[in-house]
Write an enzyme that holds these catalytic residues in place. Sequence first.
Site, PDB file in Angstrom:
ATOM      1  N   PHE A 202       0.856  -1.186   0.000  1.00  9.87           N
ATOM      2  CA  PHE A 202       0.000   0.000   0.000  1.00  9.87           C
ATOM      3  C   PHE A 202       0.894   1.239   0.000  1.00  9.87           C
ATOM      4  O   PHE A 202       1.806   1.336   0.836  1.00  9.87           O
ATOM      5  CB  PHE A 202      -0.933  -0.010   1.211  1.00  9.87           C
ATOM      6  CG  PHE A 202      -2.036  -1.000   1.064  1.00  9.87           C
ATOM      7  CD1 PHE A 202      -1.790  -2.364   1.181  1.00  9.87           C
ATOM      8  CD2 PHE A 202      -3.320  -0.601   0.748  1.00  9.87           C
ATOM      9  CE1 PHE A 202      -2.800  -3.295   1.021  1.00  9.87           C
ATOM     10  CE2 PHE A 202      -4.342  -1.525   0.576  1.00  9.87           C
ATOM     11  CZ  PHE A 202      -4.073  -2.879   0.716  1.00  9.87           C
TER      12      PHE A 202
ATOM     13  N   VAL B 117       5.340  -1.153   2.684  1.00  9.35           N
ATOM     14  CA  VAL B 117       6.038  -0.634   1.495  1.00  9.35           C
ATOM     15  C   VAL B 117       7.304   0.137   1.861  1.00  9.35           C
ATOM     16  O   VAL B 117       8.221   0.241   1.034  1.00  9.35           O
ATOM     17  CB  VAL B 117       5.105   0.302   0.679  1.00  9.35           C
ATOM     18  CG1 VAL B 117       4.956   1.666   1.374  1.00  9.35           C
ATOM     19  CG2 VAL B 117       5.617   0.469  -0.748  1.00  9.35           C
TER      20      VAL B 117
ATOM     21  N   THR C 218       3.008  -6.792  23.071  1.00  8.93           N
ATOM     22  CA  THR C 218       2.095  -5.630  23.062  1.00  8.93           C
ATOM     23  C   THR C 218       0.772  -6.015  22.398  1.00  8.93           C
ATOM     24  O   THR C 218       0.302  -5.342  21.478  1.00  8.93           O
ATOM     25  CB  THR C 218       2.740  -4.450  22.301  1.00  8.93           C
ATOM     26  OG1 THR C 218       3.139  -4.920  20.996  1.00  8.93           O
ATOM     27  CG2 THR C 218       3.945  -3.918  23.049  1.00  8.93           C
TER      28      THR C 218
ATOM     29  N   GLU D  41      -2.115  -4.883  13.266  1.00  8.79           N
ATOM     30  CA  GLU D  41      -1.168  -5.845  13.848  1.00  8.79           C
ATOM     31  C   GLU D  41      -1.800  -6.556  15.061  1.00  8.79           C
ATOM     32  O   GLU D  41      -1.601  -7.763  15.241  1.00  8.79           O
ATOM     33  CB  GLU D  41       0.094  -5.125  14.288  1.00  8.79           C
ATOM     34  CG  GLU D  41       1.216  -6.031  14.770  1.00  8.79           C
ATOM     35  CD  GLU D  41       2.523  -5.273  14.907  1.00  8.79           C
ATOM     36  OE1 GLU D  41       2.755  -4.683  16.001  1.00  8.79           O
ATOM     37  OE2 GLU D  41       3.292  -5.230  13.920  1.00  8.79           O
TER      38      GLU D  41
ATOM     39  N   ASP E 102      14.994  -4.270  11.256  1.00  9.80           N
ATOM     40  CA  ASP E 102      15.210  -2.826  11.297  1.00  9.80           C
ATOM     41  C   ASP E 102      16.671  -2.620  11.681  1.00  9.80           C
ATOM     42  O   ASP E 102      17.101  -3.016  12.760  1.00  9.80           O
ATOM     43  CB  ASP E 102      14.276  -2.220  12.343  1.00  9.80           C
ATOM     44  CG  ASP E 102      14.477  -0.700  12.411  1.00  9.80           C
ATOM     45  OD1 ASP E 102      13.535  -0.006  12.793  1.00  9.80           O
ATOM     46  OD2 ASP E 102      15.577  -0.240  12.055  1.00  9.80           O
TER      47      ASP E 102
HETATM   48  O1  48C Z   1       0.618   3.656   2.614  1.00 11.14           O
HETATM   49  C1  48C Z   1       0.522   4.125   3.758  1.00 11.14           C
HETATM   50  N1  48C Z   1       0.304   5.453   3.940  1.00 11.14           N
HETATM   51  C2  48C Z   1       0.218   6.010   5.182  1.00 11.14           C
HETATM   52  O2  48C Z   1       0.003   7.236   5.272  1.00 11.14           O
HETATM   53  C3  48C Z   1       0.362   5.163   6.304  1.00 11.14           C
HETATM   54  C4  48C Z   1       0.581   3.818   6.115  1.00 11.14           C
HETATM   55  N2  48C Z   1       0.656   3.309   4.846  1.00 11.14           N
HETATM   56  C5  48C Z   1       0.848   1.875   4.615  1.00 11.14           C
HETATM   57  O3  48C Z   1       0.687   1.160   5.844  1.00 11.14           O
HETATM   58  C6  48C Z   1       2.262   1.581   4.124  1.00 11.14           C
HETATM   59  O4  48C Z   1       2.238   0.471   3.263  1.00 11.14           O
HETATM   60  C7  48C Z   1       3.002   1.239   5.406  1.00 11.14           C
HETATM   61  O5  48C Z   1       4.104   0.374   5.126  1.00 11.14           O
HETATM   62  C8  48C Z   1       1.934   0.562   6.243  1.00 11.14           C
HETATM   63  C9  48C Z   1       2.067   0.756   7.760  1.00 11.14           C
HETATM   64  N3  48C Z   1       3.402   0.428   8.254  1.00 11.14           N
HETATM   65  C10 48C Z   1       4.236   1.427   8.668  1.00 11.14           C
HETATM   66  O6  48C Z   1       3.939   2.585   8.626  1.00 11.14           O
HETATM   67  C11 48C Z   1       5.587   1.002   9.246  1.00 11.14           C
HETATM   68  N4  48C Z   1       6.270   0.120   8.323  1.00 11.14           N
HETATM   69  C12 48C Z   1       5.368   0.313  10.558  1.00 11.14           C
END
Ligand code: 48C
Length: 380
Positions: free
Chosen positions: A137, A228, A261, A319, A342
Amino acid sequence: MTLCFIFSEQASTMFLEQFNKGNGKKCFFSSLFITVVFTISFYWYENKTIRWRFEGLLRCSQEPSNVNDDVSPLDLLTDLAIGRMLYDKPQTFKPPRSDILMITPWLAPIIWNGSYNSDILNAQFHQRNVRIGITVFAIKKYTAFVKTFIKTAEQFFMVGYKVNYYVFTDRANDISNFTLPEGRQLVILKVPSYKRWQEVSMRRMEMIRDHAYQRFYKEVDYLVCVDVDMRFSDSVGVEILSDVFGTLHPGFYNAQRDHFTYERRQQSTAYIPTDEGDFYYAGGYFGGTVEEVYKLTNFCHNAMMTDQNNSLEAIWHDESYLNKYFLYHKPTKILSPEYLWDNGFDVPQFLQRRRFVAVPKNHNAIRNKRALQENHGYQK
Ligand code: 48C
């Protein structure tokens, strides 16, 4: 049945005796008796034959239409034998690794470097001509991560297999074009964004579910659903594929269950009590067959909606719901932290390879319109 007929025959003999003796009263009662016995036996017999007939009919209807029908599903089986291969013999009393847990109590393998032979696995999976879909995403500013994600995936992810990159985004024009080799394609899926980054993250379950239902089942055999804002840095192959798999979170692989958590409020559909839990799974890396991913994402989305209707949101969003799902629907395979790391963390001895790592970012800047403070790493 025979008994009833004998019984009514005796009754009619009795009737004739009385009739011949001119006992009218006795005649009346014996004829009444005969009528009752005969009626009961008639309906009993009728009922029995109806039931038998019905059951017979049912049984017949369940038998193949043509009794000589000699095509069995087993006739359709194909042989998937792999060819001759040379490799070291597995040693019954010398496991490839003894420094880490290799298998769960429910016999799901945990995937670590050195615990499998890629050549054997590739021979098996190429035989099956599998197709893999990977979903990411890129909503709002996260489109900035797509280029690195795809570029490094081309180097390390399922090299030599048919791969569909499913990029869900609200900004299709921001996604650059990629020249991909035969069998690998980029599919851009236009989806709405949400105001809060938590909602963006949580709605992934709904969107994966809906697209699995409408499209993915026709195009791929397995789905890999990941964050992503990451890049591949070592090979990720078919060793990860299984009916349904999760990934150990890099921050909790050695924690005790009461330190996970998990969501701890009983009112939430994601609630897990402190005396339950196997592992803490990362929300940013799960997958499996299209069918199993459909079930998982459907569960998580419905659980989220129930909480939302009760003005609840689980502590770590999608999660938390994923961890609840995996508690009572055990994964059939678990990926070690090699598959989600990470580099802000120290590298422990057991971590021989880091295959998929978080791209350093300022979470606040990338998630919100304005940067509030510095914040790095895969902290959520
Ligand atoms: O695509 C988005 N846009 C946002 O504004 C917030 C989250 N995301 C999607 O959600 C991305 O694919 C991100 O990877 C995922 C949520 N994961 C993270 O933000 C960190 N990797 C924990």
